[in-house]
Design a protein around this motif. Structure first.
Motif, PDB file in Angstrom:
ATOM      1  N   UNK A 530       0.834  -1.212   0.000  1.00 23.44           N
ATOM      2  CA  UNK A 530       0.000   0.000   0.000  1.00 23.44           C
ATOM      3  C   UNK A 530       0.863   1.254   0.000  1.00 23.44           C
ATOM      4  N   UNK A 531       1.956   1.228   0.759  1.00 25.75           N
ATOM      5  CA  UNK A 531       2.868   2.379   0.790  1.00 25.75           C
ATOM      6  C   UNK A 531       3.495   2.618  -0.584  1.00 25.75           C
ATOM      7  N   UNK A 532       3.848   1.535  -1.274  1.00 25.07           N
ATOM      8  CA  UNK A 532       4.421   1.673  -2.621  1.00 25.07           C
ATOM      9  C   UNK A 532       3.427   2.349  -3.556  1.00 25.07           C
ATOM     10  N   UNK A 533       2.154   1.919  -3.494  1.00 23.02           N
ATOM     11  CA  UNK A 533       1.131   2.536  -4.339  1.00 23.02           C
ATOM     12  C   UNK A 533       0.952   4.005  -3.972  1.00 23.02           C
ATOM     13  N   UNK A 534       0.931   4.285  -2.693  1.00 23.90           N
ATOM     14  CA  UNK A 534       0.727   5.661  -2.228  1.00 23.90           C
ATOM     15  C   UNK A 534       1.816   6.598  -2.738  1.00 23.90           C
ATOM     16  N   UNK A 535       3.029   6.093  -2.928  1.00 23.40           N
ATOM     17  CA  UNK A 535       4.147   6.918  -3.362  1.00 23.40           C
ATOM     18  C   UNK A 535       4.117   7.212  -4.861  1.00 23.40           C
ATOM     19  N   UNK A 536       3.237   6.555  -5.621  1.00 22.68           N
ATOM     20  CA  UNK A 536       3.192   6.788  -7.067  1.00 22.68           C
ATOM     21  C   UNK A 536       2.376   8.042  -7.383  1.00 22.68           C
ATOM     22  N   UNK A 537       2.723   8.744  -8.467  1.00 21.57           N
ATOM     23  CA  UNK A 537       1.966   9.946  -8.849  1.00 21.57           C
ATOM     24  C   UNK A 537       0.608   9.591  -9.429  1.00 21.57           C
ATOM     25  N   UNK A 538      -0.367  10.450  -9.191  1.00 20.43           N
ATOM     26  CA  UNK A 538      -1.720  10.233  -9.689  1.00 20.43           C
ATOM     27  C   UNK A 538      -1.964  11.042 -10.949  1.00 20.43           C
ATOM     28  N   UNK A 539      -2.925  10.585 -11.723  1.00 20.85           N
ATOM     29  CA  UNK A 539      -3.345  11.320 -12.905  1.00 20.85           C
ATOM     30  C   UNK A 539      -3.998  12.637 -12.472  1.00 20.85           C
ATOM     31  N   UNK A 540      -3.617  13.715 -13.114  1.00 17.74           N
ATOM     32  CA  UNK A 540      -4.092  15.045 -12.720  1.00 17.74           C
ATOM     33  C   UNK A 540      -5.315  15.505 -13.504  1.00 17.74           C
ATOM     34  N   UNK A 541      -5.958  14.599 -14.268  1.00 20.68           N
ATOM     35  CA  UNK A 541      -7.131  14.978 -15.043  1.00 20.68           C
ATOM     36  C   UNK A 541      -8.230  15.509 -14.126  1.00 20.68           C
ATOM     37  N   UNK A 542      -8.794  16.656 -14.488  1.00 18.23           N
ATOM     38  CA  UNK A 542      -9.846  17.271 -13.670  1.00 18.23           C
ATOM     39  C   UNK A 542     -11.159  16.519 -13.842  1.00 18.23           C
ATOM     40  N   UNK A 543     -11.804  16.160 -12.732  1.00 18.16           N
ATOM     41  CA  UNK A 543     -13.096  15.480 -12.743  1.00 18.16           C
ATOM     42  C   UNK A 543     -14.043  16.228 -11.811  1.00 18.16           C
ATOM     43  N   UNK A 544     -15.350  16.021 -12.012  1.00 17.71           N
ATOM     44  CA  UNK A 544     -16.331  16.631 -11.127  1.00 17.71           C
ATOM     45  C   UNK A 544     -16.256  16.044  -9.716  1.00 17.71           C
ATOM     46  N   UNK A 545     -15.785  14.797  -9.628  1.00  9.79           N
ATOM     47  CA  UNK A 545     -15.672  14.163  -8.307  1.00  9.79           C
ATOM     48  C   UNK A 545     -14.544  13.153  -8.350  1.00  9.79           C
ATOM     49  N   UNK A 546     -13.768  13.111  -7.263  1.00 11.31           N
ATOM     50  CA  UNK A 546     -12.712  12.122  -7.114  1.00 11.31           C
ATOM     51  C   UNK A 546     -12.775  11.512  -5.716  1.00 11.31           C
ATOM     52  N   UNK A 547     -12.476  10.232  -5.634  1.00  9.11           N
ATOM     53  CA  UNK A 547     -12.440   9.557  -4.338  1.00  9.11           C
ATOM     54  C   UNK A 547     -11.279  10.123  -3.523  1.00  9.11           C
ATOM     55  N   UNK A 548     -11.521  10.574  -2.315  1.00  7.10           N
ATOM     56  CA  UNK A 548     -10.421  11.089  -1.486  1.00  7.10           C
ATOM     57  C   UNK A 548      -9.606   9.959  -0.870  1.00  7.10           C
ATOM     58  N   UNK A 549      -8.442  10.314  -0.362  1.00  8.34           N
ATOM     59  CA  UNK A 549      -7.602   9.401   0.435  1.00  8.34           C
ATOM     60  C   UNK A 549      -7.242   8.122  -0.294  1.00  8.34           C
TER      61      UNK A 549
END
Length: 621
Positions: A530-549
């Motif tokens: 989980x820590x490895x996944x957390x350290x990866x960059x996320x897609x910055x595409x703008x959406x009306x809603x995104x899941x937090x955390x």
């Protein structure tokens, strides 16, 4: 030659759909549903007759007054899945729900499996609600209808066919099938009427509980229990006392009750099938899902609180708790209002169960995974008419003659599997680079990645700094592959851990060294990945809603769903396997050869294939 055929076959199983809506679907279905329509559809589908029965069952035998905590825990768990659906509703405004979300993320085979199980779940759910509607009406007239049909048309095939053919359930499903074929707006209007009636009755129940309730019923002790013991001529029975008080069955009772209450929130996902019929799906679907879950939680919370305040939890009638509660407080005529609310709830729940079936079938048929004739749209009503008729007839026949009690658990597998796939899809897709890049743009990304790699003459600190900056500023094909692999491994580890918790929990509590060691090691690996996944960059595409955390909320949702699936019995899994075999026969016999008009150009392949195309070109440049 053989290896190439096997490789090509494997690529077909994992090919993916683009995120954009297919051109053939635009303008097909009628965009007529507002946010209020979606909220009414979600509440009506979720807040069925269970609110009139489930609260009594859980309060009496599992949680006591702490049932309100059970519904709170169940609502929070459901909201995790709802948030994942909400993000995909904002990202992919098309019909198909979890089927489509799986298709654009994990590939065709998993998408077909998800859609195939959604169809089974919705059909069995619709047939079961229709039977419950008929049984409720029959109970209001003293069981005369069932007795007459059983005497005239007995069916002597136990565990397969019902005791008698239910003509009323058959007629009801066919009637609502005709309503669904008329148009989405007409169906939404009827749903709003029944949902409004249901909410009015539930509001009356909640207010009555607070007026006639007694806080002492949340502080009951053994002497209260002894005073309530039935006399020699009393046929009523008492439920277990437990330890009394607000939590008579302890924390374990709350967990068992929450697991049961979790399924009471199933149904909100029907909102996700309206992507091509909502006026503003990228806004309406997230709002509809969140508001419907919240409204249902308030209703369940209020009814369970009112019920346990009106009478002691161990005296609650498990089959008709609210009428018995009103009789207990001296408001016997109120039970007729409860009957009206129950029928309204069943009506809206039946419409909510039938509404998504043709949408999922339509989406699968339009992609070629099911027979294309099922994707036909009526020119005037703008509804998937063939899918509506076929699904309605199948649900009507199941409600007419089949015994559904042994099949109801299959709806749980379909629901939990779809929840898990959507959470996994959100987790994976958020870390992938923008799939809308053109080929030239993809090449530029590959060139950027190659240039960002450490060069031989760079010092180690400079190389590390360069690589660190590139990893943490933009999602890449490499980081996307890392997340995909880590998320897949996490699901396997969570399955093993949940299997231990579901089947060997007592061994863990007793300190068994083997199971304790395995559980600790699994938790360590899960935390590290989980820590490895957390350290990866996320897609910055703008959406009306995104899941937090991210990645934590989707992983918690997957864990809850997998744990509940592991608690299902072996017979349910056997029936699930039979249904999967039937589905694979259709997929490998028809779907794999007709998917998306056999045009591989319309399919997005895995990220590794894209890397192999782009990186060499960057090197040559």
């Amino acid at each position: 030659m053989l290896w190439q055929k096997v490789r090509l076959f494997g690529q077909k199983l994992v090919r993916r759909r683009p995120l954009e809506a297919s051109k053939g679907s635009e303008g097909g279905l009628d965009r007529c549903l507002t946010t209020m329509d979606l909220v009414a559809l979600g509440v009506g589908s979720t807040l069925g007759a269970g609110v009139y029965v489930l609260a009594g069952e859980v309060a009496r035998d599992k949680a006591g007054p702490a049932i309100i905590i059970c519904f709170l825990v169940a609502a929070v768990s459901t909201m995790l899945a709802g948030l994942c659906y909400a993000e995909f509703g904002a990202r992919v405004p098309c019909s198909g729900s979890a089927y489509l979300y799986s298709y654009v993320t994990v590939g065709e085979l998993w998408a077909f499996t998800t859609g195939w199980n959604l169809i089974l779940s919705y059909v069995i759910g619709a047939a079961s609600v229709a039977r419950a509607w008929s049984a409720t009406l029959d109970s209001l007239v003293g069981n005369r209808i069932s007795q007459a049909l059983q005497d005239s048309f007995p069916l002597q095939v136990p565990h397969v066919l019902a005791k008698y053919p239910d003509f009323f359930a058959l007629s009801l499903v066919l009637l609502l099938t005709g309503l669904l074929a008329l148009g989405a707006s007409e169906s939404a209007l009827v749903t709003k009427v029944f949902t409004g009636m249901n909410l009015l009755v539930l509001s009356f129940v909640i207010l009555s509980g607070f007026i006639k309730g007694d806080l002492h019923n949340w502080k009951l002790r053994e002497q209260d229990y002894n005073q309530s013991m039935p006399g020699p001529n009393d046929t009523s029975s008492l439920g277990p006392l437990g330890s009394g008080g607000f939590m008579p069955f302890g924390f374990e009772g709350i967990l068992h009750g929450a697991a049961t209450c979790f399924f009471a929130f199933a149904g909100f996902d029907c909102i996700a099938t309206t992507g091509e019929e909502a006026r503003n799906p990228q806004r309406s679907i997230p709002l509809g899902i969140v508001f419907s879950i919240f409204i249902c939680f308030l209703a369940y919370f209020g009814v369970s609180a009112a019920l346990t305040l009106m009478m002691p939890y161990y005296q609650i009638h498990p089959e008709s708790p609210l009428p018995a509660a009103f009789l207990y407080v001296g408001w016997a005529p109120a039970r007729y209002l409860v009957a009206v609310g129950s029928l309204s709830a069943l009506s809206s729940s039946l419409l909510g169960a039938m509404f998504p079936i043709p949408r999922v079938i339509y989406a699968m048929a339009e992609d070629g995974l099911l027979f294309r004739s099922l994707a036909r749209i009526h020119a005037r009503t703008h509804t998937p008419v063939m899918a509506t008729l076929v699904s309605g007839i199948i649900a009507a026949l199941m409600a007419f003659v089949f015994e559904l009690s042994d099949l109801v658990d299959l709806t749980s597998i379909g629901t939990l599997l779809s929840y898990s796939m959507v959470a996994f899809s959100v987790l994976v897709l958020r870390y992938q680079p923008d799939q809308k890049l053109s080929k030239n743009e993809a090449t530029e990304v590959g060139t950027f990645e190659m240039n960002s790699l450490p060069k031989p003459l760079e010092s180690v600190p400079q190389a590390a700094e360069s690589l660190h900056c590139s990893i943490n500023t933009i999602s890449s094909l490499k980081s996307g592959r890392i997340v995909y692999g880590c998320a897949s491994l996490l699901v396997i580890l969570l399955m093993v851990l949940c299997l231990i918790l579901a089947k060997r929990l007592r061994h863990l509590f007793s300190g068994d060294p083997v199971y304790t060691t395995v559980a600790v090691l699994l938790l360590v690996f899960i935390t590290g990945i989980t820590f490895i996944i957390w350290r990866q960059p996320q897609d910055s595409t703008a959406l009306h809603f995104k899941v937090p955390a991210l990645p934590f909320l989707p992983l918690v949702s997957i864990s809850v769903n997998v744990y509940l699936m592991m608690q299902l019995n072996s017979g349910t899994w056997v029936r699930f396997g039979i249904w999967i075999v039937i589905g694979f026969a259709i997929y490998f016999g028809y779907g794999i050869r007709h998917s998306l008009k056999k045009s591989d150009q319309q399919l997005t392949t895995s990220s590794s294939q894209t890397v192999n195309e782009n990186i060499p070109s960057a090197e040559l440049a």
